[in-house]
Design an enzyme around this catalytic site. Structure first.
Site, mmCIF file in Angstrom:
data_model
loop_
_atom_site.group_PDB
_atom_site.id
_atom_site.type_symbol
_atom_site.label_atom_id
_atom_site.label_comp_id
_atom_site.label_asym_id
_atom_site.label_seq_id
_atom_site.Cartn_x
_atom_site.Cartn_y
_atom_site.Cartn_z
ATOM 1 N N LEU A 273 0.745 -1.680 -0.170
ATOM 2 C CA LEU A 273 0.038 -0.106 0.066
ATOM 3 C C LEU A 273 1.129 0.909 -0.161
ATOM 4 O O LEU A 273 0.577 2.547 -0.366
ATOM 5 C CB LEU A 273 -1.006 -0.209 1.409
ATOM 6 C CG LEU A 273 -2.201 -0.935 0.763
ATOM 7 C CD1 LEU A 273 -2.448 -0.966 2.214
ATOM 8 C CD2 LEU A 273 -2.927 -0.231 0.222
ATOM 9 N N TYR B 288 -1.432 -0.066 8.467
ATOM 10 C CA TYR B 288 -0.681 0.737 9.276
ATOM 11 C C TYR B 288 -0.769 0.932 10.724
ATOM 12 O O TYR B 288 -1.409 1.629 10.758
ATOM 13 C CB TYR B 288 0.613 1.730 8.972
ATOM 14 C CG TYR B 288 1.458 1.847 9.846
ATOM 15 C CD1 TYR B 288 2.756 2.099 9.168
ATOM 16 C CD2 TYR B 288 1.242 2.256 11.021
ATOM 17 C CE1 TYR B 288 3.670 1.725 9.677
ATOM 18 C CE2 TYR B 288 2.517 2.395 12.306
ATOM 19 C CZ TYR B 288 3.554 2.748 11.085
ATOM 20 O OH TYR B 288 5.013 3.108 12.369
ATOM 21 N N TYR C 228 -1.596 7.844 13.376
ATOM 22 C CA TYR C 228 -3.001 7.204 13.192
ATOM 23 C C TYR C 228 -3.810 7.627 12.813
ATOM 24 O O TYR C 228 -4.670 7.273 11.813
ATOM 25 C CB TYR C 228 -2.905 5.640 14.002
ATOM 26 C CG TYR C 228 -3.737 4.678 14.016
ATOM 27 C CD1 TYR C 228 -3.280 3.823 12.915
ATOM 28 C CD2 TYR C 228 -4.589 4.678 14.397
ATOM 29 C CE1 TYR C 228 -4.243 3.116 12.693
ATOM 30 C CE2 TYR C 228 -6.085 3.821 13.795
ATOM 31 C CZ TYR C 228 -5.588 2.121 13.063
ATOM 32 O OH TYR C 228 -6.469 1.737 13.415
HETATM 33 N N1 LIG Z 1 -6.798 -3.733 15.227
HETATM 34 C C1 LIG Z 1 -7.383 -2.502 15.896
HETATM 35 O O1 LIG Z 1 -8.128 -2.730 16.991
HETATM 36 C C2 LIG Z 1 -8.877 -1.907 14.803
HETATM 37 C C3 LIG Z 1 -9.515 -0.373 15.492
HETATM 38 C C4 LIG Z 1 -10.083 0.273 14.144
HETATM 39 C C5 LIG Z 1 -10.041 -0.198 13.032
HETATM 40 N N2 LIG Z 1 -9.249 -1.179 13.029
HETATM 41 C C6 LIG Z 1 -8.700 -0.820 11.308
HETATM 42 O O2 LIG Z 1 -9.274 -2.475 10.662
HETATM 43 C C7 LIG Z 1 -8.678 -2.903 9.450
HETATM 44 C C8 LIG Z 1 -8.187 -4.309 10.084
HETATM 45 O O3 LIG Z 1 -7.187 -4.124 11.196
HETATM 46 P P1 LIG Z 1 -7.141 -5.311 11.409
HETATM 47 O O4 LIG Z 1 -6.800 -5.664 13.599
HETATM 48 O O5 LIG Z 1 -7.152 -6.834 11.166
HETATM 49 O O6 LIG Z 1 -5.707 -4.712 11.480
HETATM 50 P P2 LIG Z 1 -3.577 -5.888 11.276
HETATM 51 O O7 LIG Z 1 -4.536 -7.823 11.800
HETATM 52 O O8 LIG Z 1 -3.127 -5.063 11.992
HETATM 53 O O9 LIG Z 1 -3.565 -6.775 10.091
HETATM 54 C C9 LIG Z 1 -2.913 -5.640 8.975
HETATM 55 C C10 LIG Z 1 -2.673 -5.974 7.690
HETATM 56 O O10 LIG Z 1 -2.857 -4.958 6.474
HETATM 57 C C11 LIG Z 1 -1.682 -5.116 5.987
HETATM 58 N N3 LIG Z 1 -0.373 -3.935 6.038
HETATM 59 C C12 LIG Z 1 0.552 -3.683 6.937
HETATM 60 N N4 LIG Z 1 1.472 -2.350 5.732
HETATM 61 C C13 LIG Z 1 1.019 -3.370 4.636
HETATM 62 C C14 LIG Z 1 1.249 -2.713 3.401
HETATM 63 N N5 LIG Z 1 2.376 -1.180 3.733
HETATM 64 N N6 LIG Z 1 1.315 -3.393 2.496
HETATM 65 C C15 LIG Z 1 -0.218 -4.420 2.347
HETATM 66 N N7 LIG Z 1 -0.495 -5.007 3.383
HETATM 67 C C16 LIG Z 1 -0.169 -4.091 4.722
HETATM 68 C C17 LIG Z 1 -0.460 -6.611 7.877
HETATM 69 O O11 LIG Z 1 0.632 -7.090 6.547
HETATM 70 P P3 LIG Z 1 1.511 -8.370 7.566
HETATM 71 O O12 LIG Z 1 1.185 -8.015 8.821
HETATM 72 O O13 LIG Z 1 2.412 -8.511 6.559
HETATM 73 O O14 LIG Z 1 2.547 -6.598 8.279
HETATM 74 C C18 LIG Z 1 -1.138 -6.756 7.716
HETATM 75 O O15 LIG Z 1 -1.913 -7.941 7.095
HETATM 76 C C19 LIG Z 1 -8.005 -1.857 9.469
HETATM 77 O O16 LIG Z 1 -7.707 -0.787 8.464
HETATM 78 C C20 LIG Z 1 -7.196 -0.865 10.926
HETATM 79 O O17 LIG Z 1 -6.777 0.653 10.881
HETATM 80 C C21 LIG Z 1 -8.004 -1.547 13.822
#
Ligand SMILES: NC(=O)c1ccc[n+]([C@@H]2O[C@H](COP(=O)([O-])OP(=O)(O)OC[C@H]3O[C@@H](n4cnc5c(N)ncnc54)[C@H](OP(=O)(O)O)[C@@H]3O)[C@@H](O)[C@H]2O)c1
Length: 293
Positions: A37, A61, A125
């Protein structure tokens, strides 16, 4: 239905893969290294080759504290990358569902946040995720932005897994008790995303487009969440762990977090007829999976 999902080993993309396949959908997860990304030029060829009916933009991220020292990278991944995804979706004439965050809000409001409330992120963030929302909306009207919060699951890194790990070696823990939000189970996010993806593919109604809040039912603070985790773990044979509630001022972190980021799910319920299960019910499912391994 063919669904391109960004992210490969994250919480939500893993949940989408599992549930989507169980529902007979074709889920094509694209992540590093084939798409990056932070490098917009890497996105279009693999996505076009996958011939999606809909794109779900989940990758981000997500290291909230680290983003404070890597703002440019966070902006590329959370802001500009999703913008390019929206351009690609527009070119392919397919809808895009994009995940955003409760951290787009400042946390100063007394009640729950609705989709119409003013944003005002207090962290890098949050600001970069808000930029992603703006770019998605600017490049295609055929978008659904789903703001979620406090995501946990058996996969990846999250608060539940961190608490369980710390609880193995500690008898008590200090946990912040003055930040309120809605814990949300990634498999529940996946259920709602797949259902809404079907709707937007079949129905061009503009009221299904725009921004929605997507969080587990109920609310708590981090200390309340931790207590529920340790009670659930104890019921499954782990030793007890005491939670000492502390104010955020006693637990300084590089990134500021909103004191209140409770989101109202009413709009999602009205337009999509969707509500997520209460976070406590989903926590039981998560603990069953994590602690029976
Ligand atoms: N986690 C939370 O508490 C939370 C809260 C509110 C909203 N969200 C949103 O919900 C969504 C999903 O969150 P999640 O918890 O499933 O996230 P996550 O577990 O941190 O997973 C993030 C994913 O994004 C990938 N990624 C990171 N940098 C990248 C890049 N440059 N190019 C392509 N892929 C990349 C990661 O790959 P690698 O592992 O290889 O880096 C991983 O597969 C996100 O959009 C996040 O902002 C999350």
């Amino acid at each position: 239905m063919r669904i391109v999902v960004t992210g490969k080993e994250g919480q939500v993309d893993t949940s989408l893969q599992q549930l989507g396949e169980a529902q007979g959908l074709t889920i094509i997860r694209l992540g590093l290294p084939e798409i990056d990304l932070s490098n917009p030029g890497s996105l279009s060829a693999p996505i076009e080759a996958a011939k999606p009916d809909v794109i779900i933009s989940s990758a981000a991220y997500t290291a909230v504290d680290k983003a404070e020292t890597e703002p440019e990278l966070a902006q590329k991944i959370n802001g500009d990358g999703p913008g390019e995804l929206a351009r690609i979706a527009a070119r392919l004439s397919v809808p895009i569902l994009h995940l955003s965050t409760d951290y787009v809000f400042s946390g100063d409001k007394d009640g729950v946040y609705t989709e119409d409330d003013e944003t005002g992120p207090v962290s890098v963030y949050g600001a970069t995720k808000l930029s992603g929302e703006h770019q998605i909306a600017a490049y295609t009207p055929n978008h659904v932005i789903m703001r979620t919060a406090w995501v946990y699951s058996p996969y990846g890194n999250n608060f539940v897994k961190t608490m369980l790990r710390l609880g193995e070696t500690r008898d008590e823990l200090n946990v912040v008790a003055d930040q309120y939000g809605c814990p949300t189970y990634a498999p529940e996010i996946a259920r709602a995303l797949l259902s809404s993806a079907r709707r937007v593919v079949e129905d061009s109604d503009p009221s299904l487009r725009g921004t929605f809040h997507l969080t587990g039912a109920g609310e708590t603070n981090w200390a309340g969440f931790a207590e529920a985790i340790f009670k659930g773990a104890e019921a499954r044979g782990r030793k007890p762990v005491k939670v000492n509630p502390i104010p955020a001022s006693q637990y300084p972190t590089p990134a500021r977090r909103p004191a209140n980021s409770r989101l109202s799910g009413e709009k999602l319920n009205v337009f999509y007829n969707l509500t997520l299960d209460p976070w406590r019910t989903s926590l039981d499912d998560c603990l069953d999976q994590l602690l029976s391994r």
